[in-house]
Design a protein around this motif. Sequence first.
Motif, PDB file in Angstrom:
ATOM      1  N   ALA A  23       0.818  -1.218   0.000  1.00  0.00           N
ATOM      2  CA  ALA A  23       0.000   0.000   0.000  1.00  0.00           C
ATOM      3  C   ALA A  23       0.854   1.272   0.000  1.00  0.00           C
ATOM      4  CB  ALA A  23      -0.970  -0.017   1.171  1.00  0.00           C
ATOM      5  N   PRO A  24       1.846   1.400   0.876  1.00  0.00           N
ATOM      6  CA  PRO A  24       2.670   2.619   0.830  1.00  0.00           C
ATOM      7  C   PRO A  24       3.451   2.764  -0.480  1.00  0.00           C
ATOM      8  CG  PRO A  24       3.007   1.479   2.907  1.00  0.00           C
ATOM      9  CD  PRO A  24       2.193   0.582   2.049  1.00  0.00           C
ATOM     10  N   LEU A  25       3.980   1.649  -0.982  1.00  0.00           N
ATOM     11  CA  LEU A  25       4.724   1.695  -2.238  1.00  0.00           C
ATOM     12  C   LEU A  25       3.802   2.074  -3.401  1.00  0.00           C
ATOM     13  CD1 LEU A  25       7.489   1.320  -3.501  1.00  0.00           C
ATOM     14  CD2 LEU A  25       7.008  -1.118  -3.713  1.00  0.00           C
ATOM     15  N   THR A  26       2.592   1.559  -3.398  1.00  0.00           N
ATOM     16  CA  THR A  26       1.610   1.922  -4.431  1.00  0.00           C
ATOM     17  C   THR A  26       1.322   3.418  -4.382  1.00  0.00           C
ATOM     18  OG1 THR A  26       0.579  -0.257  -4.371  1.00  0.00           O
ATOM     19  CG2 THR A  26      -0.753   1.540  -5.244  1.00  0.00           C
ATOM     20  N   ARG A  27       1.162   3.955  -3.194  1.00  0.00           N
ATOM     21  CA  ARG A  27       0.880   5.379  -3.024  1.00  0.00           C
ATOM     22  C   ARG A  27       2.029   6.236  -3.574  1.00  0.00           C
ATOM     23  NH1 ARG A  27      -1.565   4.729   1.447  1.00  0.00           N
ATOM     24  NH2 ARG A  27       0.264   4.721   2.787  1.00  0.00           N
ATOM     25  N   ILE A  28       3.254   5.838  -3.286  1.00  0.00           N
ATOM     26  CA  ILE A  28       4.427   6.588  -3.760  1.00  0.00           C
ATOM     27  C   ILE A  28       4.520   6.545  -5.283  1.00  0.00           C
ATOM     28  CG2 ILE A  28       6.958   6.579  -3.803  1.00  0.00           C
ATOM     29  CD1 ILE A  28       6.797   5.540  -0.850  1.00  0.00           C
ATOM     30  N   ILE A  29       4.356   5.361  -5.852  1.00  0.00           N
ATOM     31  CA  ILE A  29       4.440   5.220  -7.313  1.00  0.00           C
ATOM     32  C   ILE A  29       3.323   6.011  -7.986  1.00  0.00           C
ATOM     33  CG2 ILE A  29       4.271   3.588  -9.237  1.00  0.00           C
ATOM     34  CD1 ILE A  29       5.619   1.502  -7.362  1.00  0.00           C
ATOM     35  N   THR A  30       2.116   5.934  -7.435  1.00  0.00           N
ATOM     36  CA  THR A  30       0.979   6.664  -7.999  1.00  0.00           C
ATOM     37  C   THR A  30       1.243   8.163  -7.979  1.00  0.00           C
ATOM     38  OG1 THR A  30      -0.555   4.940  -7.281  1.00  0.00           O
ATOM     39  CG2 THR A  30      -1.502   7.089  -7.788  1.00  0.00           C
ATOM     40  N   LYS A  31       1.761   8.647  -6.872  1.00  0.00           N
ATOM     41  CA  LYS A  31       2.046  10.085  -6.724  1.00  0.00           C
ATOM     42  C   LYS A  31       3.050  10.558  -7.770  1.00  0.00           C
ATOM     43  CE  LYS A  31       3.809  13.367  -3.325  1.00  0.00           C
ATOM     44  NZ  LYS A  31       4.388  13.503  -1.982  1.00  0.00           N
ATOM     45  N   HIS A  32       4.056   9.739  -8.053  1.00  0.00           N
ATOM     46  CA  HIS A  32       5.092  10.134  -9.018  1.00  0.00           C
ATOM     47  C   HIS A  32       4.651   9.950 -10.467  1.00  0.00           C
ATOM     48  CE1 HIS A  32       7.449  10.703  -5.573  1.00  0.00           C
ATOM     49  NE2 HIS A  32       8.625  10.350  -6.031  1.00  0.00           N
ATOM     50  N   LEU A  33       3.803   8.961 -10.733  1.00  0.00           N
ATOM     51  CA  LEU A  33       3.392   8.677 -12.109  1.00  0.00           C
ATOM     52  C   LEU A  33       2.216   9.514 -12.603  1.00  0.00           C
ATOM     53  CD1 LEU A  33       3.548   4.814 -12.669  1.00  0.00           C
ATOM     54  CD2 LEU A  33       4.868   6.575 -13.789  1.00  0.00           C
ATOM     55  N   THR A  34       1.354   9.944 -11.720  1.00  0.00           N
ATOM     56  CA  THR A  34       0.139  10.641 -12.132  1.00  0.00           C
ATOM     57  C   THR A  34       0.425  11.869 -13.004  1.00  0.00           C
ATOM     58  OG1 THR A  34      -1.084   9.816 -10.229  1.00  0.00           O
ATOM     59  CG2 THR A  34      -1.997  11.738 -11.339  1.00  0.00           C
ATOM     60  N   PRO A  35       1.353  12.768 -12.634  1.00  0.00           N
ATOM     61  CA  PRO A  35       1.606  13.931 -13.500  1.00  0.00           C
ATOM     62  C   PRO A  35       2.115  13.526 -14.898  1.00  0.00           C
ATOM     63  CG  PRO A  35       2.607  14.267 -11.346  1.00  0.00           C
ATOM     64  CD  PRO A  35       2.113  12.862 -11.382  1.00  0.00           C
ATOM     65  N   THR A  36       2.933  12.503 -14.967  1.00  0.00           N
ATOM     66  CA  THR A  36       3.458  12.046 -16.259  1.00  0.00           C
ATOM     67  C   THR A  36       2.336  11.497 -17.136  1.00  0.00           C
ATOM     68  OG1 THR A  36       5.523  11.460 -15.152  1.00  0.00           O
ATOM     69  CG2 THR A  36       5.170  10.530 -17.334  1.00  0.00           C
ATOM     70  N   VAL A  37       1.474  10.684 -16.550  1.00  0.00           N
ATOM     71  CA  VAL A  37       0.360  10.115 -17.313  1.00  0.00           C
ATOM     72  C   VAL A  37      -0.603  11.226 -17.732  1.00  0.00           C
ATOM     73  CG1 VAL A  37      -1.593   8.516 -17.233  1.00  0.00           C
ATOM     74  CG2 VAL A  37       0.571   7.869 -16.174  1.00  0.00           C
ATOM     75  N   LYS A  38      -0.885  12.155 -16.829  1.00  0.00           N
ATOM     76  CA  LYS A  38      -1.778  13.275 -17.146  1.00  0.00           C
ATOM     77  C   LYS A  38      -1.217  14.095 -18.305  1.00  0.00           C
ATOM     78  CE  LYS A  38      -5.130  16.268 -16.232  1.00  0.00           C
ATOM     79  NZ  LYS A  38      -5.799  16.559 -17.466  1.00  0.00           N
ATOM     80  N   LYS A  39       0.069  14.353 -18.274  1.00  0.00           N
ATOM     81  CA  LYS A  39       0.714  15.113 -19.351  1.00  0.00           C
ATOM     82  C   LYS A  39       0.593  14.357 -20.676  1.00  0.00           C
ATOM     83  CE  LYS A  39       5.126  17.228 -20.557  1.00  0.00           C
ATOM     84  NZ  LYS A  39       6.522  17.402 -20.157  1.00  0.00           N
ATOM     85  N   HIS A  40       0.790  13.051 -20.627  1.00  0.00           N
ATOM     86  CA  HIS A  40       0.680  12.237 -21.843  1.00  0.00           C
ATOM     87  C   HIS A  40      -0.750  12.282 -22.396  1.00  0.00           C
ATOM     88  CE1 HIS A  40       1.732   9.104 -24.689  1.00  0.00           C
ATOM     89  NE2 HIS A  40       0.604   8.471 -24.351  1.00  0.00           N
ATOM     90  N   ILE A  41      -1.729  12.176 -21.520  1.00  0.00           N
ATOM     91  CA  ILE A  41      -3.131  12.233 -21.957  1.00  0.00           C
ATOM     92  C   ILE A  41      -3.429  13.599 -22.574  1.00  0.00           C
ATOM     93  CG2 ILE A  41      -5.525  12.300 -21.118  1.00  0.00           C
ATOM     94  CD1 ILE A  41      -4.753  10.039 -19.173  1.00  0.00           C
ATOM     95  N   ASP A  42      -2.948  14.665 -21.936  1.00  0.00           N
ATOM     96  CA  ASP A  42      -3.166  16.012 -22.474  1.00  0.00           C
ATOM     97  C   ASP A  42      -2.503  16.186 -23.835  1.00  0.00           C
ATOM     98  OD1 ASP A  42      -4.639  16.641 -20.229  1.00  0.00           O
ATOM     99  OD2 ASP A  42      -2.990  17.704 -19.221  1.00  0.00           O
TER     100      ASP A  42
END
Length: 188
Positions: free
Chosen positions: A155-174
């Motif tokens: 759970a903590p590792l998932t939270r950390i990875i999600t926090k770091h990946l979300t801006p990159t994925v959002k930028k790609h979608i945009d």
Amino acid sequence: MSIVVNNKVRRFVSNKIGVYINSPEQRLIQGITALGMQPLIDYYNHKADDETRAVSVARTIGKIIAGTVAGVAIRYIAIHAAKQFSAYAYKEIIGGYVKKVGPKRRRDIFMPNYEFAIPSKTPKEFKAMHENYAKTMGTLLATGAMVFTNFLIDAPLTRIITKHLTPTVKKHIDNQKAKKMEVDNGSI
């Protein structure tokens, strides 16, 4: 309709896959397969808004990576521990076949006492049987350990990875959305 599996396939499965692909390798294969499929499903879910899609893709990737890394590592560690605590010593061998086997040392808590009514296993065959036994015990230990590591590691590792990946994925979608708009407007 019946499915017929010939002897060549059976031998391959039991001699190769059954020997070399155990619990940790199975978890790794499952993780790689999931990583190749599940994020794409979330990414192409156009029923959700872009922000939700980005978070969903990042969280899916985070869960898969965290679960796979922790699952494989814990399984290997547990199998190694089971092997360390299940050494055996032959108590009686009759005519080249194992009659009695027991724990080698006091600390070998995972090694039961075996007594075969009819000795039919050679020491080499018993060694292979014991290897599978230790892997099974390790997998059972890992299953028990993972009840706790899901909360402590995954759970903590998932939270950390999600926090770091979300801006990159959002930028790609945009960026993909902007390119699509340019194509639709005839700019390209």
